[in-house]
Write a protein that holds these residues in place. Structure first.
Motif, mmCIF file in Angstrom:
data_model
loop_
_atom_site.group_PDB
_atom_site.id
_atom_site.type_symbol
_atom_site.label_atom_id
_atom_site.label_comp_id
_atom_site.label_asym_id
_atom_site.label_seq_id
_atom_site.Cartn_x
_atom_site.Cartn_y
_atom_site.Cartn_z
ATOM 1 N N UNK A 159 -0.850 -49.245 3.200
ATOM 2 C CA UNK A 159 -1.514 -47.948 3.388
ATOM 3 C C UNK A 159 -1.551 -47.163 2.080
ATOM 4 N N UNK A 160 -0.486 -47.309 1.296
ATOM 5 C CA UNK A 160 -0.375 -46.566 0.043
ATOM 6 C C UNK A 160 -1.505 -46.961 -0.919
ATOM 7 N N UNK A 161 -2.207 -45.976 -1.420
ATOM 8 C CA UNK A 161 -3.281 -46.240 -2.375
ATOM 9 C C UNK A 161 -4.579 -46.650 -1.700
ATOM 10 N N UNK A 162 -4.536 -46.866 -0.381
ATOM 11 C CA UNK A 162 -5.717 -47.437 0.278
ATOM 12 C C UNK A 162 -6.346 -46.515 1.317
ATOM 13 N N UNK A 163 -5.524 -45.852 2.125
ATOM 14 C CA UNK A 163 -6.127 -45.029 3.185
ATOM 15 C C UNK A 163 -5.850 -43.541 2.945
ATOM 16 N N UNK A 164 -6.674 -42.735 3.611
ATOM 17 C CA UNK A 164 -6.582 -41.289 3.408
ATOM 18 C C UNK A 164 -7.581 -40.860 2.342
ATOM 19 N N UNK A 165 -8.087 -39.624 2.435
ATOM 20 C CA UNK A 165 -9.096 -39.170 1.474
ATOM 21 C C UNK A 165 -8.616 -39.235 0.024
ATOM 22 N N UNK A 166 -7.306 -39.131 -0.198
ATOM 23 C CA UNK A 166 -6.768 -39.217 -1.564
ATOM 24 C C UNK A 166 -6.046 -40.540 -1.817
ATOM 25 N N UNK A 167 -6.139 -41.454 -0.861
ATOM 26 C CA UNK A 167 -5.472 -42.752 -1.005
ATOM 27 C C UNK A 167 -3.957 -42.632 -0.970
ATOM 28 N N UNK A 168 -3.448 -41.568 -0.362
ATOM 29 C CA UNK A 168 -1.995 -41.350 -0.413
ATOM 30 C C UNK A 168 -1.256 -41.927 0.782
ATOM 31 N N UNK A 169 -1.976 -42.555 1.675
ATOM 32 C CA UNK A 169 -1.284 -43.233 2.773
ATOM 33 C C UNK A 169 -1.543 -42.612 4.128
ATOM 34 N N UNK A 170 -0.650 -42.904 5.062
ATOM 35 C CA UNK A 170 -0.916 -42.588 6.469
ATOM 36 C C UNK A 170 -0.885 -41.091 6.751
ATOM 37 N N UNK A 171 0.010 -40.355 6.085
ATOM 38 C CA UNK A 171 0.076 -38.907 6.288
ATOM 39 C C UNK A 171 -1.207 -38.253 5.778
ATOM 40 N N UNK A 172 -1.732 -38.797 4.691
ATOM 41 C CA UNK A 172 -2.985 -38.313 4.120
ATOM 42 C C UNK A 172 -4.151 -38.640 5.079
ATOM 43 N N UNK A 173 -4.118 -39.820 5.637
ATOM 44 C CA UNK A 173 -5.184 -40.287 6.546
ATOM 45 C C UNK A 173 -5.306 -39.369 7.758
ATOM 46 N N UNK A 174 -4.148 -39.004 8.322
ATOM 47 C CA UNK A 174 -4.164 -38.167 9.531
ATOM 48 C C UNK A 174 -3.962 -36.684 9.227
ATOM 49 N N UNK A 175 -3.859 -36.366 7.931
ATOM 50 C CA UNK A 175 -3.594 -34.984 7.517
ATOM 51 C C UNK A 175 -2.342 -34.431 8.226
ATOM 52 N N UNK A 176 -1.272 -35.210 8.132
ATOM 53 C CA UNK A 176 -0.016 -34.798 8.779
ATOM 54 C C UNK A 176 0.789 -33.899 7.835
ATOM 55 N N UNK A 177 1.539 -33.007 8.433
ATOM 56 C CA UNK A 177 2.355 -32.081 7.625
ATOM 57 C C UNK A 177 3.503 -32.850 6.947
ATOM 58 N N UNK A 178 3.880 -32.481 5.695
ATOM 59 C CA UNK A 178 5.029 -33.144 5.067
ATOM 60 C C UNK A 178 6.251 -33.048 5.976
ATOM 61 N N UNK A 179 7.008 -34.095 6.033
ATOM 62 C CA UNK A 179 8.226 -34.093 6.850
ATOM 63 C C UNK A 179 7.997 -34.499 8.296
ATOM 64 N N UNK A 180 6.736 -34.723 8.698
ATOM 65 C CA UNK A 180 6.474 -35.112 10.098
ATOM 66 C C UNK A 180 7.113 -36.461 10.423
ATOM 67 N N UNK A 181 7.041 -37.385 9.445
ATOM 68 C CA UNK A 181 7.628 -38.723 9.645
ATOM 69 C C UNK A 181 8.969 -38.712 8.909
ATOM 70 N N UNK A 182 10.038 -39.139 9.583
ATOM 71 C CA UNK A 182 11.372 -38.997 8.986
ATOM 72 C C UNK A 182 11.585 -39.887 7.768
ATOM 73 N N UNK A 183 11.121 -41.146 7.872
ATOM 74 C CA UNK A 183 11.373 -42.086 6.779
ATOM 75 C C UNK A 183 10.053 -42.742 6.374
#
Ligand code: PLP
Length: 403
Positions: free
Chosen positions: A219-243
């Motif tokens: 996912x890293x570098x590949x998905x999300x509008x900035x290629x930042x991964x799954x949190x970027x893809x779903x526009x999730x708030x920082x800290x939503x995923x624990x690890x």
């Protein structure tokens, strides 16, 4: 006992050797072909240049001039290896810089790096979870997650792939019997190329007082509008995923893995995880490469956009021809389903003959009859490459009656 192979389960080794012999006999073995140069848009194999449709270098950074430059500089300054384990004498300035950079990139408090992605998952799960705990994993999670569960003293259970109600059921049934529960999923699944429904997974885990972890290898570098991964893809708030776990061997053209998250947890891992204490540190040269690659992902957004454009063209093209690509969407891994083992090997062989290198994936890595070409699209594939790949797939697909 006279022969060391007797140490291996008899049936397993017999089956495997028979399978290999068969592939050799029909000249269908495309595994372990030695590549004579970088794994880029094209590769040279057996003296012939071919389009590469199986590289993890999703952003084409392996031969990026800035990457090569920092590698040379780090080699000159630090030499070839770290000379120790991270806890004792293997930490360089570069290791500290990379950990800070990853934490910044993933919007977490801190991060820790290990010398392989595989080891990262194993050591994380076995360090954090013990005998009173439960790990719940998606059935299609990566082998390193399974192995982490086996190594830990925790119990572990699986839920059906990307099936939210099954996850809810497993938590409902078992949460009450354990002290701590960790739900672990892949962000992008490495054989099916689909994406975990992460916001819903986090909600369900929270409802049952469980923690969450995501493996962002693909996912890293590949998905999300900035290629930042799954949190970027779903526009999730920082800290939503624990690890947040990731590898440095795919879009990041190096080697290694990382865990990004809470500062106290990362500090604990520095003193308690065996792979940090008992295994040599990532070589400084590969650390410098990874550090530079995070900058390039941010500075050269056009690479991420080119990758995502190629993904759309490729998936759209193969689907229109009538190939089954499962539920793969928006990711650089696109499974093109062929069928049984031999048919899949034959298809890959024909692709190679036409100048396209793509790995065949068969049972037991995927279900029987679910043999597939595991196509990996990269940012640097040109329009001409795409045309050639698609027309070749169509021609062979029709000849072999796959479509
Ligand atoms: N996690 C996933 C989902 C992977 O696909 C892989 C490797 O392909 C790994 C972890 C292991 O990473 P590495 O190859 O960097 O050890």
């Amino acid at each position: 006992m006279t022969d060391i192979t007797e140490i291996i389960d008899n049936k397993r080794i017999k089956d495997l050797l028979a399978r290999e012999k068969n592939l050799e006999r029909f000249n269908l073995n495309t595994y372990m072909l030695p590549i004579e140069g970088p794994s880029s848009r094209t590769v040279t194999v057996e003296g012939k240049e071919m389009i590469m449709l199986g590289s993890y270098s999703y952003l084409g950074l392996i031969s990026h001039p800035e990457i090569i430059k920092v590698a040379h500089e780090a080699l000159d300054k630090y030499g070839s290896g770290a000379g120790g384990v991270r806890l004792l004498t293997g930490t360089t300035v570069l290791h500290k810089q990379l950990e800070n950079r990853i934490a910044e990139f993933k919007h977490t408090e801190d991060s820790i790096i290990y010398s392989s992605g595989y080891v990262t998952n194993m050591t994380l799960i076995s360090t954090l979870l013990g005998k009173d705990d439960l790990v719940i994993i998606d059935k299609y999670d990566h082998q390193s997650i399974y192995d982490g569960c086996i190594l830990s003293k925790a119990d572990w259970k699986r839920f059906n792939h990307n099936d939210l109600s099954d996850l809810d059921r497993v938590l409902e049934e078992h949460r009450k019997h354990y002290k701590r529960v960790l739900v672990v999923v892949d962000g992008v699944y490495s054989m099916d190329g689909d994406i975990a429904p992460m916001p819903e997974i986090v909600d369900i885990a929270k409802k049952h007082d469980a923690f969450t972890m995501v493996d962002e290898a693909h996912a890293l570098g590949a998905i999300g509008p900035n290629g930042k991964g799954i949190d970027d893809y779903y526009d999730m708030k920082p800290g939503s995923i624990d690890i947040m776990m990731g590898t440095l061997s795919k879009a990041i053209p190096s080697i290694g893995g990382y865990i990004a998250g809470n500062k106290k947890m990362i500090t604990y891992l520095r003193y308690a995880s065996n792979a940090f204490i008992f295994s040599a540190a990532l070589p400084p040269v590969m650390t410098a490469v990874a550090l530079k690659a995070f900058d390039i992902i941010e500075d050269e957004k056009e690479r991420v956009h080119a990758l995502q454009k190629n993904i759309k063209t490729f998936i759209g093209g193969v689907k229109e021809m009538g190939f089954d690509t499962l539920k793969s969407k928006d990711t650089p891994i696109v499974p093109v389903i062929i069928g049984d083992d031999i048919k899949t090997f034959r298809f890959a062989k024909k692709m190679k003959k036409e100048g396209i290198l793509v790995p065949p994936i068969v049972f037991p890595a995927v279900p029987r009859e679910g043999g597939r070409l595991r196509c990996c699209v990269v940012a640097t594939h040109t329009e001409d490459d795409m045309d050639k790949i698609l027309s070749t797939l169509e021609k062979i697909g029709k000849d072999m009656k796959v479509i």
